[in-house]
Scaffold this motif. Structure first.
Motif, PDB file in Angstrom:
ATOM      1  N   GLN A 108       0.970  -1.131   0.070  1.00 36.29           N
ATOM      2  CA  GLN A 108       0.008   0.097   0.065  1.00 36.29           C
ATOM      3  C   GLN A 108       0.876   1.194  -0.018  1.00 36.29           C
ATOM      4  OE1 GLN A 108      -2.221  -1.600   3.560  1.00 36.29           O
ATOM      5  NE2 GLN A 108      -4.113  -0.897   2.384  1.00 36.29           N
ATOM      6  N   CYS A 111       2.503   5.997   4.003  1.00 37.63           N
ATOM      7  CA  CYS A 111       1.459   6.814   4.496  1.00 37.63           C
ATOM      8  C   CYS A 111       1.931   7.450   5.402  1.00 37.63           C
ATOM      9  CB  CYS A 111       0.125   6.057   5.130  1.00 37.63           C
ATOM     10  SG  CYS A 111      -1.291   6.703   5.987  1.00 37.63           S
ATOM     11  N   ASN A 207     -13.763  -1.934  -0.161  1.00 34.92           N
ATOM     12  CA  ASN A 207     -13.368  -0.749  -0.616  1.00 34.92           C
ATOM     13  C   ASN A 207     -13.179  -0.705  -2.203  1.00 34.92           C
ATOM     14  OD1 ASN A 207     -12.649   2.215  -0.823  1.00 34.92           O
ATOM     15  ND2 ASN A 207     -10.420   1.717  -0.200  1.00 34.92           N
ATOM     16  N   PHE A 209     -11.540   1.308  -5.837  1.00 36.84           N
ATOM     17  CA  PHE A 209     -10.539   2.437  -6.537  1.00 36.84           C
ATOM     18  C   PHE A 209     -10.981   2.689  -7.973  1.00 36.84           C
ATOM     19  CE2 PHE A 209      -8.744  -0.052  -3.396  1.00 36.84           C
ATOM     20  CZ  PHE A 209      -7.787   0.606  -2.463  1.00 36.84           C
ATOM     21  N   GLU A 218      -6.428   4.832  -8.323  1.00 36.41           N
ATOM     22  CA  GLU A 218      -6.783   6.204  -7.729  1.00 36.41           C
ATOM     23  C   GLU A 218      -7.779   6.087  -6.529  1.00 36.41           C
ATOM     24  OE1 GLU A 218      -6.147   9.934  -9.826  1.00 36.41           O
ATOM     25  OE2 GLU A 218      -7.296   8.718 -11.407  1.00 36.41           O
ATOM     26  N   SER A 219      -7.461   6.738  -5.176  1.00 35.20           N
ATOM     27  CA  SER A 219      -8.546   6.749  -4.213  1.00 35.20           C
ATOM     28  C   SER A 219      -9.743   7.194  -4.460  1.00 35.20           C
ATOM     29  CB  SER A 219      -8.020   7.459  -2.997  1.00 35.20           C
ATOM     30  OG  SER A 219      -8.929   7.594  -1.900  1.00 35.20           O
ATOM     31  N   ARG A 220     -11.031   6.272  -4.001  1.00 33.56           N
ATOM     32  CA  ARG A 220     -12.126   6.913  -4.188  1.00 33.56           C
ATOM     33  C   ARG A 220     -12.414   8.448  -3.624  1.00 33.56           C
ATOM     34  NH1 ARG A 220     -16.280   3.456  -0.251  1.00 33.56           N
ATOM     35  NH2 ARG A 220     -15.311   3.836   1.711  1.00 33.56           N
ATOM     36  N   ASN A 221     -11.472   8.725  -2.383  1.00 33.61           N
ATOM     37  CA  ASN A 221     -11.646  10.076  -1.985  1.00 33.61           C
ATOM     38  C   ASN A 221     -11.396  10.968  -2.688  1.00 33.61           C
ATOM     39  OD1 ASN A 221     -12.373   8.560   0.431  1.00 33.61           O
ATOM     40  ND2 ASN A 221     -10.137   8.490   1.259  1.00 33.61           N
TER      41      ASN A 221
END
Length: 268
Positions: A108, A111, A207, A209, A218-221
């Motif tokens: 991942q 972070c 989750n 992407f 890419e992040s859904r956020n």
């Protein structure tokens, strides 16, 4: 009744190589890829069926670092280079110093974290960072004091006892009242948390992407509904309709979404 791409019975490990187009939701002029209703639980259900049979299933998404995945597979096979944590020493790092290590050794990637605890081995070439555990304030649940963000070892190395040594250091120095963490079911069944004394709280929904013209997820956020208008005005998205959902807007912009297997949530 389902198939597995690869199965290694000696270590009860199965491997799926998931092509992004064939394993995602999206719109297409080609019927095999016109799959807006692709089952979001497909990968999770397969993982749980394997788990019920005593098998761990790795889901490798197309485009990911295969060398890193090979390291994880080799670890299961017991053929990675062994390093013993008792021969290593601990030193804390700044978060900025962990970027390269996490991007190269954790599936991942990096972070940002407040506390970064490294395990080092002295070699003839100098000290070598062989394992890393990071903590921060919880990202999703503020009822806990800390979140265990990342734990990994140098790829193609099995650092025996690393998690226990790093965790014990954290407990002794920071005396946490509570810690939360997440095991990604795409490559973990959470065994390490149970060894460290965590308790399983629950299992999350899968989750997802987004991807478009490459294998980069890419992040859904980044594409939440309230952000889409701004992305459209800036030229990032060519299509936007306020009355449509996030998913409808993203599909009409040519994006597809792929689901993982969700997480196991652990607390200490």
């Amino acid at each position: 009744p389902q198939e597995l791409d690869i199965y290694l019975p000696s270590v009860k490990l199965a491997i799926e190589y998931d092509g992004l187009m064939y394993h995602s939701q999206g719109l297409s002029e080609y019927h095999q890829f016109n799959t807006p209703s692709f089952d979001k639980n497909y990968h999770l259900n397969k993982t749980l069926k394997c788990k019920d049979s005593g098998i761990q299933l790795f889901h490798i998404f197309e485009g990911e670092d295969l060398d890193l995945w090979l390291s994880m597979i080799h670890n299961k096979l017991g053929i990675n280079t062994k390093v013993y944590a008792r021969k290593c020493y601990i030193r804390e790092l700044k978060s900025s110093e962990t970027v390269k290590f996490l991007n190269e050794n954790h599936i991942q990637g990096f972070c940002n974290s407040k506390i970064c605890i490294g395990l080092y081995l002295n070699t003839t070439e100098g000290e070598k960072l062989v394992s890393l555990m990071t903590f921060s304030k919880p990202r999703f649940n503020k009822n806990y004091e800390y979140e265990l963000i990342r734990f990994c070892s140098l790829k193609h190395h099995n650092v025996v006892g690393a998690a226990s040594k790093l965790w014990s250091y954290f407990l002794k120095k920071y005396n946490p009242k509570s810690v939360i963490s997440y095991a990604n079911l795409r490559f973990s069944l959470g065994e390490i948390y149970e060894k460290l004394g965590f308790s399983l709280l629950r299992q999350t929904e899968p989750n997802y992407f987004y991807f478009k013209d490459s294998n980069i997820l890419e992040s859904r956020n980044k594409y939440q509904k309230h952000k889409l208008k701004g992305l459209h005005l800036s030229g990032k998205l060519s299509y936007y309709n306020e009355s449509e959902t996030e998913i409808q807007n993203m599909f009409k912009n040519g994006y597809r979404r792929i689901f993982d297997c969700g997480n196991l949530v652990y607390e200490y």
